[in-house]
Structures are given as structure tokens and as C-alpha cells.
Design an enzyme around this catalytic site. Structure first.
Site, PDB file in Angstrom:
ATOM      1  N   ASP A 141      -3.685 -31.051 -39.609  1.00 39.81           N
ATOM      2  CA  ASP A 141      -4.472 -32.261 -39.836  1.00 39.81           C
ATOM      3  C   ASP A 141      -4.626 -33.051 -38.541  1.00 39.81           C
ATOM      4  O   ASP A 141      -4.632 -32.457 -37.461  1.00 39.81           O
ATOM      5  CB  ASP A 141      -3.774 -33.086 -40.938  1.00 39.81           C
ATOM      6  N   HIS A 205      -6.140 -39.905 -41.373  1.00 40.15           N
ATOM      7  CA  HIS A 205      -6.299 -38.789 -42.322  1.00 40.15           C
ATOM      8  C   HIS A 205      -4.996 -38.011 -42.498  1.00 40.15           C
ATOM      9  O   HIS A 205      -4.570 -37.739 -43.627  1.00 40.15           O
ATOM     10  CB  HIS A 205      -7.427 -37.890 -41.799  1.00 40.15           C
ATOM     11  N   SER A 529     -10.161 -33.555 -49.294  1.00 42.25           N
ATOM     12  CA  SER A 529      -9.020 -33.724 -48.389  1.00 42.25           C
ATOM     13  C   SER A 529      -7.843 -34.399 -49.077  1.00 42.25           C
ATOM     14  O   SER A 529      -6.696 -34.125 -48.745  1.00 42.25           O
ATOM     15  CB  SER A 529      -9.415 -34.626 -47.209  1.00 42.25           C
TER      16      SER A 529
END
Ligand SMILES: *[C@@H]1O[C@H](CO)[C@@H](O)[C@H](O)[C@H]1NC(C)=O
Ligand SMILES: *[C@@H]1O[C@H](CO)[C@@H](O)[C@H](O)[C@H]1NC(C)=O
Ligand SMILES: *[C@@H]1O[C@H](CO)[C@@H](O)[C@H](O)[C@H]1NC(C)=O
Ligand SMILES: *[C@@H]1O[C@H](CO)[C@@H](O)[C@H](O)[C@H]1NC(C)=O
Ligand SMILES: *[C@@H]1O[C@H](CO)[C@@H](O)[C@H](O)[C@H]1NC(C)=O
Ligand SMILES: *[C@@H]1O[C@H](CO)[C@@H](O)[C@H](O)[C@H]1NC(C)=O
Length: 741
Positions: A141, A205, A529
Site C-alpha cells: 500500500d 490510504h 480498497s
């Protein structure tokens, strides 16, 4: 920022996505980064670097250029290297013995609290604490912000002995702890300058996904009071290993492959990948390659299905050894409603953290604020950049058609922005100032009101939580079938991916947009995600009870115990896969559909891969012509059944072979229960399975027959369940027609 872009791109302007655009900054413009994939590690690994160098010299014809062109040697978990090549050099290499594939490295994209409760995993859930703390969840990620309260390591012992990974330094990274035990970054394509490399998450994220999978309990977490509750991951006691492969420009193939190479060798248990790109042949897709090797080593890879819904055949990461996750809604929605000066109320959906300071503001729209000497190409109704007059919007709430007007309005001193969306308003996006999203029809009501008065006014309220029916598949979630292997039902499963509250990084802001000053510990995000780490966490939870189960067994347990989605029946399993995960039930599935490497290999053969490529991927000599038995549509013991028929006229007749393994009660009898797809007959033989001991296997045959599908239908959906009264082992049966994609 990437995640928000992804969702916005796919929701509002699909065509902008250009996966082929190289973001690679090279001093030699013509050479491009390629991955030279060579399959399984050979017995003798010592000379791998030399082998790679020699191959490069042969292809390039110059030792010095070869040395300078090499980017990286893979060699901890599989064989291969990355190098900057000219097209003819790449071609030359691809013809060489021992090379499976040579492909351009491309850029891929990044694709709570309440969500775990919604999935039936309460805070008091029974856990196998000791085993759970030995589980390592890897995330490929944007890195991780370890100081987040979600990664507090109080009460954690040292990393499990099997851990061989490391913790790198750089930038503002403060180091690992006993919760986040590993943090590495991969910058092989020079996405950022060397001094910018750091394992720290500057995007948010990676922190969000890692905390969703395995964050610890944090009480009273919220985003400015929105979604308040106890934040936690699926396996709060498990360890996190962060592999940073995504930079502001995206996620490079060379880096993704390097991270898999490392993670597998480091000893992780589950790999979570919330990254996606256009689908391509399994031998040229770093996520398919990396996850294949992971699977061979007993590691399940869980991936996001993509954010290109609601369009068909957009599912990504669809290799059969991957667990492909669709995004679903949970039972709450975020409303930021509008009230007009005439008393009309309009429902809005957004994450609007701002309470209106003074009630009503003057209201205008983009069309009435047009700057006639401004940008000629800009669309004032949509509040495009450069199309509005400062004096017309200052201090006002502005209605803009379409998404994205809020940054422009905010920069011109507007008080707030109302935006409209053609799409299903099932996802709440954060606005940079006071703002919300409404339907196009409601937008017309606003225009009409503005036209009707000289003193239009409006108020936009701060987000409040409203209960909503759930789960439903999110509109943005990519749909099947998979273009590469249409007879494998993809996505596999659904998990919450809409309006998820989870930890965020201190090094970014709520929207990541310029001018946003809101640095938060928790943020609300949406996307496949967000769904992916829910399943990674659930898989880790299963593994803490069944440490020796194969990746396919864990996947089967989650799929056959999932809850079918009922809210949007027309979407069927091409949107949701088997259904919404039900982790507690998945600990006791009764039976599992196991798949070993060999079956994946015969699947590859059937898909048309050549024996030599298959042999290299598996590391063993393999002769594709040796596969004589027809074992089901694609030769796989998959926990779901999908038949794709060629046209409406074809008579339906297909046989599927399946084998289940008893992991429930030694002596048990399972009876089949069939819900045939409408108009078809489904015959299962035998229809009773008697087991005498654990781990015993029983095979059965599923015969699907019927006249052709009616013209007005494009799929038929049914199911098959084995039941011993305690366990219900359900597989969807889907028959679908080709659509015009
Ligand atoms: C560390 O963080 C600060 C504050 O966000 C930032 O200004 C600085 O550039 C960062 N340093 C590095 C080396 O990334
Ligand atoms: C209109 O656009 C022009 C050209 O971009 C710009 O110079 C001017 O300041 C704008 N007018 C207002 C009132 O914002
Ligand atoms: C301006 O943008 C809106 C929203 O995207 C669109 O509906 C409209 O057709 C556009 N108008 C022009 C003139 O392009
Ligand atoms: C509002 O007025 C403008 C300009 O006269 C016109 O083009 C538009 O169609 C009107 N909109 C509505 C919804 O009445
Ligand atoms: C393929 O089958 C032939 C004939 O049965 C056998 O001799 C050979 O070993 C098989 N090859 C592989 C790689 O399985
Ligand atoms: C593969 O198997 C087929 C049939 O068993 C045989 O004719 C062929 O020679 C084999 N090829 C190789 C490369 O072993």
C-alpha cells in the site's frame, strides 16, 4: 489522495483513467522499465544475479549499459529481474529459454468501527488471542503511520519468531513497534527522489487499510463526531507488516513484484492488496504472479475488485488463487442535507464536517456566476476552474453541476458548494468546505428556485448518520465476469467498502486537496480498497483458529458461509460474488473446497498457457497435453459455479466436478439442497455425502441442463448447499450470457 482520485475518477469520469501512461521519470527517455519474469526459484540461487546480468548483456550487447540498466533482481521467493530496456531488447529477452514473460512495468492505482459489528464480530467476540498474535498481515500500500492510536503496541510481545522482515528508515518515519513489526518501501522505478523515500504513509490510504485489517481498539474514534464508535481491525492482536509500493504517481509493477518477493520470504500469513489496474494475462500481471507464489507457500492474497462499476466485466485481480473482493454498503448512510429559503428540503449525501456558522447563506449557481472573460473552454455550470467570477461567488453557497466544483468555489471564497451526481448516491465523499452531493433532478429544483427569486438562500447541514438497508453492492464496485477466465465467478465475495471510518495519517488531510487543513486521526473513505482489508482481517481471523488451512480452504470457508445479497436482486453474483462475508460462521464451515497448486496449473494449461510457461511458474516440468480429464468448466474445485453461455440460442448443458473436504464433525451426513436457476434443472450426484472421519474427501457431480436462456434475461442465478443441520455450505450457481462489452 490516490484513493479519493480513484473513486472520483471511476465514479464521475471513467475515461480519465489511463493505465498505460508511464509516470516513470527517466534520464534516458527511450528505455522503459520492464519486468523479466522467470518463474520459480532454481535450486541454485547463489548465482541468480550473474544469470540476470548475463541475460541482460546478451540482450543489450554491452556490459556497461546492461549494468546501468538493471533495476532490481527478484530472487527471495521467485526468479526474475527488472531493467530499463528498449523494445527490441525486451523482445530478444522474451525469446530466451527460461523466461516466462517480459512486460512493461506499468502504473497501477490504489483502489469501521461499525463495519465489524455489522459483520457480526462484536468487541466481545471469542478470539484465539495467542494464535492471533502470531499472525502477520502484510499490506502492499502507501506505507503506514505507526504513531496512529490504532497501532499502539501496549501489551504486545516481541514479533513472532518466524518473522524475517525488516524495518527501514527515512523521512519522518519513527520506526516500527511490536504492532507494526515491519515497514519497507520500494522505489525501483524512481517514482520519487531518493531523499523522499520513506516507509511513512503520507497519503492515508495505507494507514486506513492496515487499521481496518488489524488495528487495535480505539474508543470514541470519529471524524469530527461523524461515525463515532470504537475503531478496530478484524484481528486486533495480529501484527502488521507494511510494504510501501504506492507513491503519489501510483503503484509501479516493479515495486509491487519486489514487495511480494519480500513479503513471502519474510514469513507473513495473509497479503492484502488494495491496488488495481487493467486486467492482463496472468504471466504479465505482477499481482497474479506474486500471489501465485504466495499461494504455493500457503499465504492467501486478498485483493480489491476495482472501482469501475457498475459496468460489467470490469473486475480486476481475478486470478483464481486470489480472493477478489467487492465493496458493499453497511447499515448507515451519511446525509448532509440542504434546505432552501423557500422551505424546500433536499437530501444530500456527503462527508461534510462543517456545521453552518450562520444558518442560511445567499445561494447562486455556476451559470449565474460565469466570468465571460474567463476560460473560454471552462463550463461555468459545472464550476470549472477559471470559469467563475470571484465577486459572484464570494460568501455564497454555489450549486455546481457534476462533481469537483468545491475546490474552485472554496478558492474563490465561496461559503459552500452543492454538487450533483448522475450516479447512485450510495457513497459519501468528503467535501473540502461546507458542501454536499445531490441528485441531478434535485439540482434542477435548485436551479428553478434560483431563477424564481432575487434573494435565493440555502443552508447545508453537517453530516448526520442515518440508518439504511444493507448490505448492497456499491455502485462503484467492479462487476464480473472476468475477461480472462469468464467461467470463474468473480468477484468472489463482498465486504464493507462504503463510508468506512479507520485510522489516517498525520501527514495528509481529510481530502488531501490543496487548502484543506484538516489533519485527522480517523477518516471516512470508500472504495474496494476499503473492502479488501476487511476480508484480509477475516481471513487472518480464520487462520488464527486453523493455522494449517490452505489459502484455498480459508477462501472456501469465507465464501460458502457468506450471506447472499438480496437488496439489488438484478445485480446478482456478478456484483457480489458468493455474498457478504460472515467471519464468525467461516470459522466453522463444515466442508471446504480445497485447491492445490496442481489444479491451478491445469487451469493455466486449459487457459491456453504453454507448457513451458506453466513449468516455469511452477518450477516443475509440466506437460499441458497430459491433462486428459475434463474436470469442470475450468478444471478447478472452485467454491462457486459459473457457466457462461455463448448466446441466447445455445441449449444449456454442463457438468461440474467438485470435491469437498470434511473439516467439521468426523461422523457426519450432508444432504444437498438445490435452488435451481429459473427454468434449468440441476442434478447433484450423489446427493448425500456420508463422512466417517475428519479431512475425508468426497466428490460429487453437478449437472446443469435446460433450454436456452430467454432473450430478455442475461443471467440466471441459483445455488447449491450441503447441509448437516449444523453447517450450511452454500455455493452460488450462475449462468450468464455474454453482454456487449
Ligand atoms: C516531515 O514532515 C514535515 C511536516 O509534515 C514536512 O514538512 C517535512 O518535509 C517532512 N520531512 C521529510 C524528510 O519528509
Ligand atoms: C475573469 O477571468 C479573468 C481571466 O482569467 C480574470 O483576470 C478576472 O479576474 C476574472 N474576473 C473575476 C471577477 O473573477
Ligand atoms: C457542463 O457540465 C455539466 C455537468 O457535467 C453538463 O451536464 C453540461 O452538459 C455541461 N455543459 C456544457 C455546455 O458543456
Ligand atoms: C434558469 O434560467 C436560465 C436563464 O434564463 C435558463 O437557461 C434555465 O433553463 C433556467 N433553469 C430552470 C431550471 O428553470
Ligand atoms: C506426461 O505423460 C506422459 C505419458 O503418460 C509421461 O511419460 C510424462 O512423464 C508426463 N509428463 C509430465 C511432465 O507430467
Ligand atoms: C506431452 O505429452 C504428450 C501426450 O502425452 C506427448 O505426445 C508429448 O510429446 C509431450 N511433450 C513433452 C514436451 O513432453
Amino acid at each position: 489522495m490516490l484513493s479519493k482520485n480513484l473513486v472520483l475518477f471511476t465514479l464521475f469520469s471513467l475515461c480519465i483513467l489511463d493505465f498505460d501512461r508511464p509516470s516513470y521519470a527517466s534520464d534516458d527517455d527511450e528505455r522503459q522499465p520492464y519486468i523479466v519474469y522467470m518463474g520459480e526459484l532454481p535450486e541454485d540461487r547463489i548465482s541468480l544475479m550473474d544469470v540476470h546480468h548475463n541475460l541482460l548483456v546478451q540482450a543489450i550487447g554491452d556490459g556497461t549499459i546492461a549494468r546501468n540498466s538493471k533495476i532490481h533482481s527478484y530472487g527471495r521467493s521467485f526468479n526474475g529481474f527488472a531493467a530499463r530496456l528498449l523494445p527490441h531488447e525486451a523482445r530478444r529477452l522474451s525469446q530466451k529459454e527460461g523466461i516466462v514473460s517480459v512486460f512493461r512495468s506499468r502504473t497501477q492505482n490504489l483502489l469501521t468501527t461499525r463495519s465489524w459489528d455489522f459483520l457480526g464480530m462484536s468487541e466481545k467476540l471469542k478470539r484465539n488471542q495467542q494464535a492471533e498474535s502470531n499472525i502477520i498481515v502484510a499490506l502492499l500500500d502507501t506505507g503506514v503511520w505507526v504513531e496512529s492510536p490504532s497501532f499502539n503496541d501496549v501489551g504486545f510481545g516481541p514479533p513472532p519468531l518466524k518473522w524475517k522482515g525488516k524495518c527501514e528508515e527515512g523521512g519522518n518515519f519513527t520506526g516500527c513497534n511490536n504492532k507494526v513489526i515491519g515497514a519497507q518501501y520500494f522505489n525501483l522505478a524512481h517514482s520519487v527522489q531518493p531523499y523522499e523515500t520513506t516507509p511513512v504513509d503520507t497519503d492515508g490510504h495505507g494507514t486506513h487499510t492496515a487499521s481496518t485489517a488489524a488495528g487495535v481498539f480505539v474508543e470514541r474514534a470519529s471524524l469530527y463526531g461523524i461515525a463515532e464508535g470504537t475503531a478496530r481491525g478484524g484481528v486486533p492482536s495480529a501484527r502488521i507488516a507494511s510494504y510501501k509500493v504506492c507513491w503519489p504517481s501510483g503503484c509501479e509493477d516493479v515495486d509491487i513484484l519486489a514487495a511480494f518477493d519480500a513479503a513471502i520470504a519474510d514469513g507473513v500469513d495473509i497479503i492484502s492488496v488494495s491496488i488495481g489496474g487493467a486486467s492482463r494475462s496472468f504471466t504479465k500481471d505482477p499481482i497474479a504472479i506474486g500471489s501465485f507464489h504466495a499461494s504455493r507457500k500457503g499465504i492467501l492474497t486478498v485483493c480489491a475488485a476495482g472501482n469501475e462499476g457498475p459496468y460489467e466485466a470490469t473486475v480486476q485481480n481475478a486470478a483464481p488463487w486470489i480472493m477478489t473482493v467487492a465493496a458493499s454498503t453497511i447499515d448507515r448512510q451519511f446525509h448532509a442535507d440542504v434546505k432552501l429559503g423557500n422551505g424546500e428540503k433536499i437530501s444530500g449525501i456527503a462527508v461534510n464536517t462543517f456545521a453552518p456558522e450562520k444558518g442560511f447563506y445567499p445561494l447562486t449557481n455556476g451559470a449565474q456566476s460565469k466570468n465571460f472573460s474567463g476560460d473560454l473552454y471552462g463550463n461555468a455550470s459545472a464550476c470549472d476552474y477559471g470559469s467563475l467570477r470571484t465577486d459572484k461567488v464570494k460568501g455564497k453557497i454555489v450549486y455546481c453541476q457534476g462533481a469537483g466544483g468545491d475546490t474552485v468555489v472554496q478558492n474563490l471564497g465561496g461559503a459552500g458548494t452543492i454538487m450533483s451526481s448522475n450516479d447512485d448516491l450510495d457513497t459519501a465523499f468528503a467535501t473540502i468546505g461546507i458542501g454536499t452531493y445531490i441528485s441531478v433532478e434535485d439540482g434542477q429544483r435548485i436551479d428553478k428556485y434560483i431563477n424564481s427569486t432575487r434573494s435565493a438562500r440555502a443552508v447545508v447541514y453537517k453530516t448526520r448518520t442515518v440508518e439504511a438497508p444493507a448490505p448492497a453492492v456499491a455502485s462503484f464496485s467492479s462487476r464480473g465476469p472476468s475477461r480472462l477466465s469468464p467461467n470463474i465467478l468473480k468477484p468472489d465475495i463482498s465486504a464493507p467498502g462504503v463510508n468506512i471510518l479507520a485510522a489516517y495519517s498525520k501527514f495528509t488531510t481529510v481530502t488531501g486537496e490543496e487548502g484543506d487543513k484538516r489533519v485527522v486521526k480517523f477518516n471516512v473513505e470508500s472504495g474496494t480498497s476499503m473492502a479488501c482489508p476487511h476480508v484480509a482481517g477475516a481471513a487472518a481471523y480464520i487462520k488464527s483458529f486453523h493455522p494449517r488451512w490452505s489459502p484455498a480452504a480459508i477462501k472456501s470457508a469465507l465464501m460458502t458461509t457468506s450471506k447472499p445479497m438480496k437488496i439489488k436482486p438484478l445485480e446478482a453474483e456478478l456484483a457480489s460474488g458468493s455474498g457478504e462475508i460472515n467471519p464468525r460462521a467461516a470459522v466453522h464451515p463444515g466442508l471446504v473446497y480445497d485447491i492445490g497448486t496442481k489444479s491451478y496449473v491445469s487451469f493455466l494449461c486449459k487457459q491456453g498457457y504453454e507448457s513451458k510457461d506453466v513449468a516455469l511458474i511452477t518450477g516443475k516440468n509440466y506437460n499441458c497435453s497430459n491433462i486428459t480429464q475434463a474436470i469442470g468448466a475450468d478444471g478447478l474445485n472452485y467454491p462457486s459455479i459459473h457457466l457462461k453461455v455463448d448466446n441466447t440460442d445455445s441449449v444449456i448443458s454442463a457438468v461440474f466436478y467438485r470435491t469437498v473436504t470434511n473439516v467439521g464433525i468426523g461422523r457426519s451426513t450432508y444432504v444437498v439442497d438445490i435452488e435451481p436457476p429459473e427454468g434449468l434443472s440441476v442434478e447433484v450426484t450423489p446427493n448425500i455425502l456420508r463422512f466417517f472421519r475428519l479431512h475425508q474427501k468426497k466428490s460429487f457431480k453437478v449437472m446443469l441442463k435446460g433450454k436456452s436462456i430467454q432473450k430478455n434475461m442475461w443471467y440466471l442465478s441459483g445455488s447449491l448447499s450441503w447441509s448437516d443441520s449444523k453447517h450450511h455450505v452454500r455455493s452460488p450457481i450462475l449462468v450468464s450470457l455474454p453482454t456487449d462489452y
